[in-house]
Write a protein that holds these residues in place. Structure first.
Motif, short mmCIF file in Angstrom:
data_model
loop_
_atom_site.label_atom_id
_atom_site.label_comp_id
_atom_site.label_asym_id
_atom_site.label_seq_id
_atom_site.Cartn_x
_atom_site.Cartn_y
_atom_site.Cartn_z
N LEU A 1 -36.15 -19.34 -3.94
CA LEU A 1 -36.07 -17.96 -4.41
C LEU A 1 -34.66 -17.49 -4.08
O LEU A 1 -34.30 -17.40 -2.90
CB LEU A 1 -37.10 -17.08 -3.71
CG LEU A 1 -38.56 -17.47 -3.86
CD1 LEU A 1 -39.44 -16.50 -3.07
CD2 LEU A 1 -38.95 -17.47 -5.33
N ILE A 2 -33.89 -17.23 -5.09
CA ILE A 2 -32.48 -16.90 -4.92
C ILE A 2 -32.31 -15.40 -5.11
O ILE A 2 -32.46 -14.89 -6.23
CB ILE A 2 -31.63 -17.70 -5.92
CG1 ILE A 2 -31.82 -19.19 -5.65
CG2 ILE A 2 -30.17 -17.28 -5.83
CD1 ILE A 2 -31.31 -20.08 -6.75
N GLU A 3 -32.02 -14.70 -4.02
CA GLU A 3 -31.85 -13.25 -4.09
C GLU A 3 -30.38 -12.91 -4.25
O GLU A 3 -29.56 -13.20 -3.39
CB GLU A 3 -32.38 -12.55 -2.84
CG GLU A 3 -32.20 -11.05 -2.94
CD GLU A 3 -32.68 -10.28 -1.72
OE1 GLU A 3 -32.23 -9.13 -1.58
OE2 GLU A 3 -33.48 -10.80 -0.94
N ILE A 4 -30.05 -12.29 -5.37
CA ILE A 4 -28.68 -11.86 -5.61
C ILE A 4 -28.52 -10.47 -5.01
O ILE A 4 -29.22 -9.53 -5.39
CB ILE A 4 -28.36 -11.88 -7.12
CG1 ILE A 4 -28.42 -13.33 -7.62
CG2 ILE A 4 -27.00 -11.25 -7.38
CD1 ILE A 4 -28.18 -13.49 -9.10
N LYS A 5 -27.61 -10.35 -4.06
CA LYS A 5 -27.34 -9.08 -3.39
C LYS A 5 -26.54 -8.18 -4.32
O LYS A 5 -25.77 -8.65 -5.15
CB LYS A 5 -26.55 -9.31 -2.10
CG LYS A 5 -27.17 -10.31 -1.13
CD LYS A 5 -28.59 -9.98 -0.74
CE LYS A 5 -28.66 -8.82 0.20
NZ LYS A 5 -30.03 -8.50 0.60
N SER A 6 -26.72 -6.88 -4.16
CA SER A 6 -25.93 -5.93 -4.95
C SER A 6 -25.81 -4.62 -4.20
O SER A 6 -26.54 -4.37 -3.24
CB SER A 6 -26.58 -5.69 -6.31
OG SER A 6 -27.73 -4.89 -6.19
N ARG A 7 -24.89 -3.82 -4.66
CA ARG A 7 -24.72 -2.46 -4.16
C ARG A 7 -23.91 -1.69 -5.20
O ARG A 7 -23.37 -2.28 -6.15
CB ARG A 7 -24.05 -2.43 -2.80
CG ARG A 7 -22.65 -2.98 -2.77
CD ARG A 7 -22.11 -2.93 -1.37
NE ARG A 7 -20.79 -3.53 -1.29
CZ ARG A 7 -20.10 -3.60 -0.20
NH1 ARG A 7 -20.59 -3.13 0.92
NH2 ARG A 7 -18.90 -4.13 -0.20
N ARG A 8 -23.82 -0.42 -5.02
CA ARG A 8 -23.10 0.43 -5.96
C ARG A 8 -21.67 -0.09 -6.17
O ARG A 8 -20.97 -0.41 -5.22
CB ARG A 8 -23.05 1.86 -5.43
CG ARG A 8 -22.48 2.85 -6.42
CD ARG A 8 -22.48 4.26 -5.87
NE ARG A 8 -23.80 4.72 -5.47
CZ ARG A 8 -24.68 5.31 -6.28
NH1 ARG A 8 -24.37 5.52 -7.54
NH2 ARG A 8 -25.85 5.70 -5.83
#
Length: 162
Positions: free
Chosen positions: A110-117
């Motif tokens: 399960l590959i979680e792509i991090k993000s933010r504004r």
């Protein structure tokens, strides 16, 4: 939105969050991945992009909590990041390409792509998708950012995402 059933493999495994990390096996490390595999668990890992556009297996936006270094993860190139040690160990952050080779389809990912504004999520999705194109193991992409799932549904509809 079209409803798609989750693939059977996705719900038939338990997953080690950031790998099975403990003493000597820091989170999102190759050692934590190997520990999860040895325990018969799938692996959830976090992805951020280095300054030179390599998807890297790393959780925090700041290098400090996991490496003791100062500065933002995204300001470093992949070779600089790979040269860092994860606190108190000989383990190092790795590129997603290296992580995929190490796991080699032995367990689902399960590959979680991090993000933010303000983060260029599309570029990260493109680079992750390129690597997954040649990966034959079970995998899914996830994020708390709905832009990731939208991108994968549009550009890589065979990759389970959410």
């Amino acid at each position: 939105m079209t409803h798609r059933a989750a693939p059977d493999w996705l719900t038939q495994w338990e997953y080690a969050h950031r790998g099975l990390h403990s003493q000597g096996a820091p989170e999102n490390s190759l050692a934590a991945a190997e520990a999860a595999i040895a325990a018969g668990m799938g692996i959830e890992c976090d992805i951020q992009r280095s300054r030179d556009d390599h998807p890297m297996v790393f959780h925090d936006w700041d290098l400090g909590p996991l490496t003791g270094e100062t500065g933002a993860f995204e300001h470093r190139v992949a070779n600089e990041i790979e040269a860092l040690c994860l606190l108190g160990t000989d383990q190092r952050p790795v590129r997603l390409a290296t992580f995929l080779k190490a796991v080699a389809g032995r367990v689902p990912l399960l590959i979680e792509i991090k993000s933010r504004r303000g983060y260029d999520i599309e570029s990260t999705c493109i680079h992750v998708n390129r690597l997954l194109g040649s990966y034959s193991g079970f995998h899914a992409v996830m994020s708390f950012d709905p832009r990731v799932a939208r991108w994968f549904r549009r550009h890589a509809p065979r990759t389970p995402c959410g």
